[in-house]
Design a protein around this motif. Structure first.
Motif, mmCIF file in Angstrom:
data_model
loop_
_atom_site.group_PDB
_atom_site.id
_atom_site.type_symbol
_atom_site.label_atom_id
_atom_site.label_comp_id
_atom_site.label_asym_id
_atom_site.label_seq_id
_atom_site.Cartn_x
_atom_site.Cartn_y
_atom_site.Cartn_z
ATOM 1 N N ARG A 17 -29.540 16.207 -30.038
ATOM 2 C CA ARG A 17 -29.570 17.638 -29.614
ATOM 3 C C ARG A 17 -30.487 17.795 -28.412
ATOM 4 N NH1 ARG A 17 -27.930 21.022 -32.365
ATOM 5 N NH2 ARG A 17 -28.164 20.157 -34.539
ATOM 6 N N ASN A 18 -29.571 18.516 -27.503
ATOM 7 C CA ASN A 18 -29.679 19.121 -26.425
ATOM 8 C C ASN A 18 -31.198 19.787 -26.166
ATOM 9 O OD1 ASN A 18 -30.248 20.903 -23.529
ATOM 10 N ND2 ASN A 18 -27.958 19.710 -22.845
ATOM 11 N N PRO A 22 -30.039 24.153 -27.309
ATOM 12 C CA PRO A 22 -29.761 23.596 -28.865
ATOM 13 C C PRO A 22 -28.426 23.650 -29.431
ATOM 14 C CG PRO A 22 -31.037 25.272 -28.726
ATOM 15 C CD PRO A 22 -30.501 24.980 -27.527
ATOM 16 N N THR A 23 -27.177 24.287 -29.546
ATOM 17 C CA THR A 23 -26.369 24.415 -30.135
ATOM 18 C C THR A 23 -25.531 22.616 -29.491
ATOM 19 O OG1 THR A 23 -25.118 26.185 -28.452
ATOM 20 C CG2 THR A 23 -26.175 26.781 -30.197
ATOM 21 N N MET A 25 -24.760 18.744 -29.176
ATOM 22 C CA MET A 25 -25.865 17.565 -29.722
ATOM 23 C C MET A 25 -24.816 16.355 -28.763
ATOM 24 S SD MET A 25 -26.295 16.537 -33.660
ATOM 25 C CE MET A 25 -28.044 17.309 -32.998
ATOM 26 N N TYR A 70 -21.379 11.532 -36.418
ATOM 27 C CA TYR A 70 -21.499 13.184 -35.939
ATOM 28 C C TYR A 70 -20.130 13.754 -36.515
ATOM 29 C CZ TYR A 70 -20.619 16.438 -32.313
ATOM 30 O OH TYR A 70 -20.738 17.498 -31.932
ATOM 31 N N TYR A 74 -20.191 17.400 -38.265
ATOM 32 C CA TYR A 74 -19.925 18.279 -37.827
ATOM 33 C C TYR A 74 -18.307 19.064 -37.235
ATOM 34 C CZ TYR A 74 -25.089 18.726 -35.952
ATOM 35 O OH TYR A 74 -26.285 17.954 -36.211
#
Length: 83
Positions: A17-18, A22-23, A25, A70, A74
């Motif tokens: 996660r950056n 935060p949104t 990845m 992932y 997601y």
């Protein structure tokens, strides 16, 4: 991969996660190295930074395995769309 079974020199893939967004990845390749402050402990070397490896960290031996995780979490979107 079980974090207990990794060894120094292993290359792994992680869902990262950056910290600035935060949104976002991404799937990133990292290396397992000895921790600089405790050589008895392993660390994840990613983005020129050492990260302690914890028991519940998700480490993958291949990029494809990381992508499958992932997608499961997601949805079926390529992670590089969010880079």
């Amino acid at each position: 991969m079980d974090p207990k079974e990794i060894k120094s020199g292993d290359e792994v893939f992680v869902l990262y996660r950056n910290p600035h967004t935060p949104t976002v990845m991404n799937i990133k390749q990292a290396e397992i190295v000895p921790h600089p402050h405790n050589p008895e402990q392993s660390a994840l070397f990613l983005h020129e930074t050492y990260h302690l490896i914890e028991e519940n960290d998700a480490l993958f031996s291949t990029e494809e395995a990381a992508q499958a995780a992932y997608d499961e979490i997601y949805g079926d979107y390529p992670s590089d769309e969010y880079m």
